[in-house]
Motif scaffolding. Structure first.
Motif, short mmCIF file in Angstrom:
data_model
loop_
_atom_site.label_atom_id
_atom_site.label_comp_id
_atom_site.label_asym_id
_atom_site.label_seq_id
_atom_site.Cartn_x
_atom_site.Cartn_y
_atom_site.Cartn_z
N ARG A 156 1.60 6.60 -7.12
CA ARG A 156 0.60 7.61 -7.49
C ARG A 156 1.16 9.02 -7.36
NH1 ARG A 156 -2.84 4.39 -4.24
NH2 ARG A 156 -2.73 5.96 -2.59
N GLU A 157 1.99 9.21 -6.34
CA GLU A 157 2.52 10.54 -6.07
C GLU A 157 3.81 10.82 -6.86
OE1 GLU A 157 3.00 10.44 -1.86
OE2 GLU A 157 0.84 10.62 -1.45
N GLY A 158 4.27 9.84 -7.63
CA GLY A 158 5.49 10.03 -8.42
C GLY A 158 6.76 9.92 -7.61
N ASP A 159 6.67 9.42 -6.38
CA ASP A 159 7.83 9.29 -5.52
C ASP A 159 8.59 7.99 -5.80
OD1 ASP A 159 9.57 9.88 -3.35
OD2 ASP A 159 8.39 8.59 -2.02
N LEU A 160 7.86 6.97 -6.28
CA LEU A 160 8.45 5.67 -6.58
C LEU A 160 8.12 5.27 -8.01
CD1 LEU A 160 7.48 3.75 -3.30
CD2 LEU A 160 9.64 4.92 -3.81
N ARG A 161 8.94 4.37 -8.55
CA ARG A 161 8.74 3.92 -9.93
C ARG A 161 7.34 3.35 -10.12
NH1 ARG A 161 12.83 -0.55 -10.60
NH2 ARG A 161 11.23 -1.19 -12.09
N GLY A 162 6.72 3.76 -11.22
CA GLY A 162 5.36 3.31 -11.49
C GLY A 162 5.28 1.97 -12.17
N GLY A 198 0.82 -1.21 0.00
CA GLY A 198 0.00 0.00 0.00
C GLY A 198 0.85 1.26 0.00
N ILE A 199 1.95 1.22 0.74
CA ILE A 199 2.87 2.36 0.74
C ILE A 199 3.49 2.54 -0.64
CG2 ILE A 199 5.02 3.26 1.71
CD1 ILE A 199 4.34 1.77 4.30
N VAL A 200 3.87 1.43 -1.26
CA VAL A 200 4.46 1.49 -2.61
C VAL A 200 3.46 2.07 -3.61
CG1 VAL A 200 5.39 0.14 -4.52
CG2 VAL A 200 6.05 -0.42 -2.17
N ARG A 201 2.21 1.64 -3.54
CA ARG A 201 1.19 2.16 -4.47
C ARG A 201 1.02 3.67 -4.30
NH1 ARG A 201 -1.41 -2.61 -2.76
NH2 ARG A 201 -1.46 -4.20 -4.41
N ARG A 202 1.00 4.12 -3.06
CA ARG A 202 0.86 5.56 -2.82
C ARG A 202 2.05 6.30 -3.40
NH1 ARG A 202 2.61 8.82 1.16
NH2 ARG A 202 3.16 7.12 2.57
#
Length: 220
Positions: free
Chosen positions: A158-164, A151-155
């Motif tokens: 979405r916020e562009g903080d982690l690879r999509g 869930g943290i990864v998905r957020r």
């Protein structure tokens, strides 16, 4: 008929209120079990060893736990509950997704630094005794941890903080797996992590390796 007079049933007796010492005694037995399991190994110790370490009567251990298997399962459940609650608290707090993942890694290393015996039991004794833990409860525990981290990864995606393009579940399982093996290496002495300076170095390296694969790739 027991409990009846003159053909009439007497009112049921109220159950005695649980002693305020009961939760403390159960907790003392669990903590003693962690120390004994870590020192002697699960298969090399007896219930009597746990009772002696806890400073309680031998029979009191059986008041709370049916056998040594249930004692180990309770240790597992207690320690994983602490970790899962920490993940929830981190996920609900301020900060970016990458900061939350880093906080989870640091928390895990801090647990090893402050409670090396508990980590040793979880990583070595539980792993060596697969039939002790009920498959359903164990699977549910791992599923909960992976789902929270995913869930943290998905957020973060979405916020562009982690690879999509990363699979959140695979990313979560990889991060937790990396933590497990890193702490196992610390437990068996392959890496240092007990001293303050060693723990800080270990946290920095674990965070760096865990997040590098999820970092947003520079364009161009």
């Amino acid at each position: 008929m027991p409990g009846a007079r003159n053909g009439k049933r007497s009112p049921p007796r109220p159950e005695p209120a649980p002693s305020a010492e009961e939760p403390e005694k159960r907790r003392a037995i669990l903590h003693a079990a962690v120390r004994v399991f870590a020192e002697k190994g699960y298969h090399g110790c007896r219930i009597a060893d746990v009772a002696k370490q806890a400073g309680v009567a031998y029979g009191l251990v059986y008041h709370y736990f049916r056998n040594k298997d249930e004692l180990l399962e309770s240790v597992f459940a207690e320690q994983w509950t602490i970790f899962i609650n920490a993940i929830r608290a981190i996920a609900e707090g301020p900060g970016s997704a990458s900061e939350h993942l880093a906080s989870i890694c640091r928390f895990a290393v801090d647990v090893y630094k402050t409670s090396p015996s508990a980590v040793r039991v979880l990583l070595l004794e539980v792993a060596r005794t697969p039939n002790v833990l009920r498959a359903g409860s164990t699977a549910q525990t791992f599923q909960t941890a992976v789902a929270l981290v995913a869930g943290i990864v998905r957020r973060g995606q979405r916020e562009g903080d982690l690879r999509g393009d990363a699979d959140p579940t695979v990313a979560a399982a990889s991060l937790l797996g990396a933590l497990e093996l890193t702490l196992t290496a610390a437990v068996v002495g392959l890496v240092e992590g007990a001293r303050e300076e060693d723990a800080e170095r270990l946290k920095a390296e674990v965070v760096g390796f865990a997040l590098h694969g999820l970092s947003v790739r520079p364009r161009g």
